[in-house]
Design a protein around this motif. Structure first.
Motif, PDB file in Angstrom:
ATOM      1  N   ALA A 144       1.020  -1.192  -0.045  1.00  0.00           N
ATOM      2  CA  ALA A 144      -0.030   0.132  -0.034  1.00  0.00           C
ATOM      3  C   ALA A 144       1.058   1.122  -0.097  1.00  0.00           C
ATOM      4  O   ALA A 144       0.622   2.159  -0.785  1.00  0.00           O
ATOM      5  N   LYS A 145       2.008   1.233   0.631  1.00  0.00           N
ATOM      6  CA  LYS A 145       2.887   2.411   0.901  1.00  0.00           C
ATOM      7  C   LYS A 145       3.622   2.513  -0.355  1.00  0.00           C
ATOM      8  O   LYS A 145       3.501   3.595  -1.161  1.00  0.00           O
ATOM      9  N   LEU A 159      -4.448   4.456  -9.710  1.00  0.00           N
ATOM     10  CA  LEU A 159      -3.320   3.895  -8.751  1.00  0.00           C
ATOM     11  C   LEU A 159      -3.924   4.095  -7.271  1.00  0.00           C
ATOM     12  O   LEU A 159      -3.724   3.346  -6.446  1.00  0.00           O
ATOM     13  N   ALA A 160      -4.701   5.317  -7.146  1.00  0.00           N
ATOM     14  CA  ALA A 160      -5.149   5.441  -5.631  1.00  0.00           C
ATOM     15  C   ALA A 160      -6.209   4.452  -5.119  1.00  0.00           C
ATOM     16  O   ALA A 160      -6.224   4.046  -4.099  1.00  0.00           O
ATOM     17  N   ALA A 161      -7.069   4.008  -6.398  1.00  0.00           N
ATOM     18  CA  ALA A 161      -7.878   3.044  -6.071  1.00  0.00           C
ATOM     19  C   ALA A 161      -7.253   1.854  -5.680  1.00  0.00           C
ATOM     20  O   ALA A 161      -7.874   1.162  -4.657  1.00  0.00           O
ATOM     21  N   GLN A 162      -6.516   1.528  -6.300  1.00  0.00           N
ATOM     22  CA  GLN A 162      -5.519   0.209  -6.029  1.00  0.00           C
ATOM     23  C   GLN A 162      -4.900   0.549  -4.478  1.00  0.00           C
ATOM     24  O   GLN A 162      -5.002  -0.609  -3.861  1.00  0.00           O
ATOM     25  N   ALA A 163      -4.197   1.477  -4.219  1.00  0.00           N
ATOM     26  CA  ALA A 163      -3.755   1.610  -2.735  1.00  0.00           C
ATOM     27  C   ALA A 163      -4.711   1.622  -1.891  1.00  0.00           C
ATOM     28  O   ALA A 163      -4.376   1.103  -0.976  1.00  0.00           O
ATOM     29  N   TYR A 207      -1.707   7.698   4.955  1.00  0.00           N
ATOM     30  CA  TYR A 207      -0.733   8.238   4.178  1.00  0.00           C
ATOM     31  C   TYR A 207      -1.360   8.178   2.937  1.00  0.00           C
ATOM     32  O   TYR A 207      -0.601   9.236   1.963  1.00  0.00           O
ATOM     33  N   LEU A 208      -1.985   7.428   2.464  1.00  0.00           N
ATOM     34  CA  LEU A 208      -2.736   7.823   0.890  1.00  0.00           C
ATOM     35  C   LEU A 208      -3.478   8.869   1.125  1.00  0.00           C
ATOM     36  O   LEU A 208      -3.588   9.963   0.095  1.00  0.00           O
ATOM     37  N   ALA A 209      -4.281   9.217   1.975  1.00  0.00           N
ATOM     38  CA  ALA A 209      -5.035  10.696   2.161  1.00  0.00           C
ATOM     39  C   ALA A 209      -4.059  11.972   1.610  1.00  0.00           C
ATOM     40  O   ALA A 209      -4.619  12.908   1.247  1.00  0.00           O
ATOM     41  N   ALA A 210      -2.792  11.953   2.167  1.00  0.00           N
ATOM     42  CA  ALA A 210      -1.669  12.837   2.044  1.00  0.00           C
ATOM     43  C   ALA A 210      -1.615  13.202   0.493  1.00  0.00           C
ATOM     44  O   ALA A 210      -1.122  14.328   0.081  1.00  0.00           O
ATOM     45  N   VAL A 211      -2.029  12.236  -0.523  1.00  0.00           N
ATOM     46  CA  VAL A 211      -1.566  12.469  -1.712  1.00  0.00           C
ATOM     47  C   VAL A 211      -2.727  12.340  -2.889  1.00  0.00           C
ATOM     48  O   VAL A 211      -2.519  12.682  -3.935  1.00  0.00           O
ATOM     49  N   LEU A 271     -10.982   9.189   3.378  1.00  0.00           N
ATOM     50  CA  LEU A 271      -9.994   8.188   3.815  1.00  0.00           C
ATOM     51  C   LEU A 271      -9.629   8.344   5.388  1.00  0.00           C
ATOM     52  O   LEU A 271      -9.345   7.520   6.129  1.00  0.00           O
ATOM     53  N   ILE A 272      -9.662   9.739   5.713  1.00  0.00           N
ATOM     54  CA  ILE A 272      -9.474  10.134   7.302  1.00  0.00           C
ATOM     55  C   ILE A 272     -10.335   9.508   7.956  1.00  0.00           C
ATOM     56  O   ILE A 272     -10.303   8.986   9.321  1.00  0.00           O
ATOM     57  N   ALA A 273     -11.645   9.754   7.600  1.00  0.00           N
ATOM     58  CA  ALA A 273     -12.831   9.084   8.389  1.00  0.00           C
ATOM     59  C   ALA A 273     -12.748   7.641   8.421  1.00  0.00           C
ATOM     60  O   ALA A 273     -12.863   7.083   9.718  1.00  0.00           O
TER      61      ALA A 273
END
Length: 513
Positions: free
Chosen positions: A415-416, A437-441, A460-464, A473-475
């Motif tokens: 995921a990272k 790619l975000a969907a895959q992550a 980590y994903l929410a930051a990008v 994502l944060i929720a």
């Protein structure tokens, strides 16, 4: 005092109405939470209410991050006060004549492994007082939780423990669960463990008194450890575990023979840190088996002085417990002298990882990928592959970068890697590919079994990603992980929420001025 109607049914009504503000206010009421604890003897009802509120919150776009923080803070407060509940305490309440309180307490334990163990203990306790109907129901719950445990070895262990608990009342069911546990141990779903599954299962079988099954599984594990070309580090670890199994079973001769083979395997490990860890683990196992002279020899053979001092300390502790205080004192002094002599710097990143990263940056992607894949340590291999994938993406070869990122082992690390790739592709201007790619992550992050690791991956994903997706994502991260995990990112995208939250919750125990 909290009115009775606010304790029963009102949560469900507010959830059905979608009235999030009143629902959050209700379930975040500490007085109500404490009264539920007083009535039921556990925090299960309060935790269930918070989970219900989170399900409503996540389904309402855009997610209310202040409400999510409040819910997460209260959930973690309740979880913290349940985290250290001994798994055998619920059974004590059964003995004291309070089975309802016992069951509620077991259900409030948050970790699946620990909750399955507590419920398994309740099965035997409730059956012993003649309540076989309740015992059967608890066994069904424990079995369901055991089957949901992500780790194959832990799942097999939980099923084996439960088999022991139900064996007296339902021998056929116990045999079926034990057979299933053994089948899990033999399955090829996670080749990383190899015979370790069998070893864990043998240990569990020994604990429940199934010595025939334990011996058979241990012998199978030993055969598997020698029957294929195995990595020396892995073989040393497996043989060391078998030392413990056979020692616990009373076969010390077999245990010490395996210790010799484990020491030989450990000595052939090329990586110095891995060799040190293998020998240190063996010293611990041999100490537990009672051969203190042999354990001291292994401890002193460790090149890493810190590990040597720790091994000598462990041995001194065991010898002191056995009553030989003079010998223990001498070993403690030796350990202290060893630790004081250490002058070396801390370990650094393995050289192949740095080389792979450097080659990727200068554009030699073939050599970089080859070296990254050759790194033996799984953590540093993942780090090297992630760096190579980012460099390859920056050069424009997105397809190859995706392939490298997907090769990273482990959901958290993969995921990272995919998230880092999202950032690189976004920077290159390919927003459509970045979204995919975000969907895959995100999908990979959501598959992470450990809730805290999943929360970190989602944050980590929410930051990008774009702000709307980031809030969701944060929720989700707050719904599964600790409330502190996404604070820094929330502060960047919604500082007002952070200020309000701090004013309401944090200033009472963390001075901000």
């Amino acid at each position: 005092m909290t009115p009775e109607y606010l304790l029963n049914g009102y949560t469900r009504l507010l959830a059905e109405l979608g009235d999030l503000p009143r629902l959050v206010t209700l379930v975040a009421d500490i007085t109500r939470q404490d009264r539920l604890l007083g009535i039921t003897g556990a925090d299960t009802a309060a935790l269930t209410d918070i989970a219900t509120a989170f399900s409503v919150l996540v389904a309402q776009p855009p997610p209310d991050l202040l409400a999510a923080l409040r819910l997460s803070w209260h959930r973690d407060r309740l979880a913290d006060r349940n985290a250290d509940i001994p798994t055998n305490l619920p059974a004590v309440w059964v003995a004291l004549g309070q089975p309802d309180r016992a069951e509620a307490l077991a259900q409030s334990i948050t970790g699946r492994d620990a909750r399955a163990k507590a419920l398994t203990g309740l099965v035997a306790a409730v059956a012993s007082v003649g309540d076989h109907g309740r015992a059967n129901a608890l066994a069904a719950q424990a079995e369901q939780i055991a089957r949901s445990i992500a780790s194959p070895s832990s799942r097999a262990t939980a099923l084996t423990d439960l088999a022991g608990a139900v064996s007296a009342s339902d021998h056929n069911r116990a045999q079926d669960m034990a057979a299933e546990a053994e089948q899990i141990a033999h399955s090829g779903a996670d080749s990383l463990f190899g015979p370790s599954r069998l070893i864990n299962l043998a240990t569990a079988a020994t604990a429940v008194g199934d010595h025939d099954r334990a011996e058979r599984l241990a012998l199978q594990a030993e055969h598997l450890a020698f029957s294929s070309a195995r990595d020396p580090e892995q073989q040393a670890r497996e043989l060391t575990s078998l030392v413990t199994v056979f020692s616990a079973a009373g076969d010390r001769d077999k245990a010490m023979a395996l210790a010799s083979q484990a020491e030989q395997a450990a000595g052939s490990i090329i990586n110095a840190d891995e060799r040190t860890q293998a020998l240190k683990g063996l010293a611990t196992a041999v100490t537990a088996a009672g051969d203190h002279e042999r354990a001291a020899e292994i401890a002193r053979s460790l090149a890493d002085q810190e590990a040597q001092a720790q091994a000598l300390t462990d041995l001194a502790t065991a010898i002191a417990a056995a009553g030989d205080l003079n010998r223990a004192n001498a070993l403690a002094i030796e350990a202290e002298q060893t630790i004081r002599s250490i002058t070396s710097e801390d370990r650094k990143v393995p050289a192949p990882t740095e080389v792979a990263t450097a080659l990727a940056v200068i554009g030699d992607h073939d050599r970089a990928e080859k070296i990254a894949r050759s790194v033996t340590d799984s953590y540093w291999r993942a780090a090297a592959l992630t760096d190579v994938a980012k460099a390859v993406a920056t050069s424009g070869d997105i397809k190859r970068a995706e392939k490298i990122a997907r090769a990273v082992a482990g959901s958290s690390r993969r995921a990272k890697a995919l998230t880092d790739l999202v950032a690189a592709v976004t920077a290159a201007g390919d927003h459509e590919r970045a979204t995919a790619l975000a969907a895959q992550a995100e999908q990979t992050a959501q598959s992470i079994a450990d809730s805290l690791s999943q929360a970190k991956a989602l944050t980590y994903l929410a930051a990008v990603v774009e702000p709307g997706r980031a809030r969701r994502l944060i929720a989700e991260a707050l719904a599964v992980g600790h409330w502190t995990t996404p604070l820094e990112h929330i502060a960047r995208i919604d500082p007002t929420t952070i200020r309000t939250f701090f004013d309401q919750f944090v200033t009472s125990w963390v001075p901000l001025s």
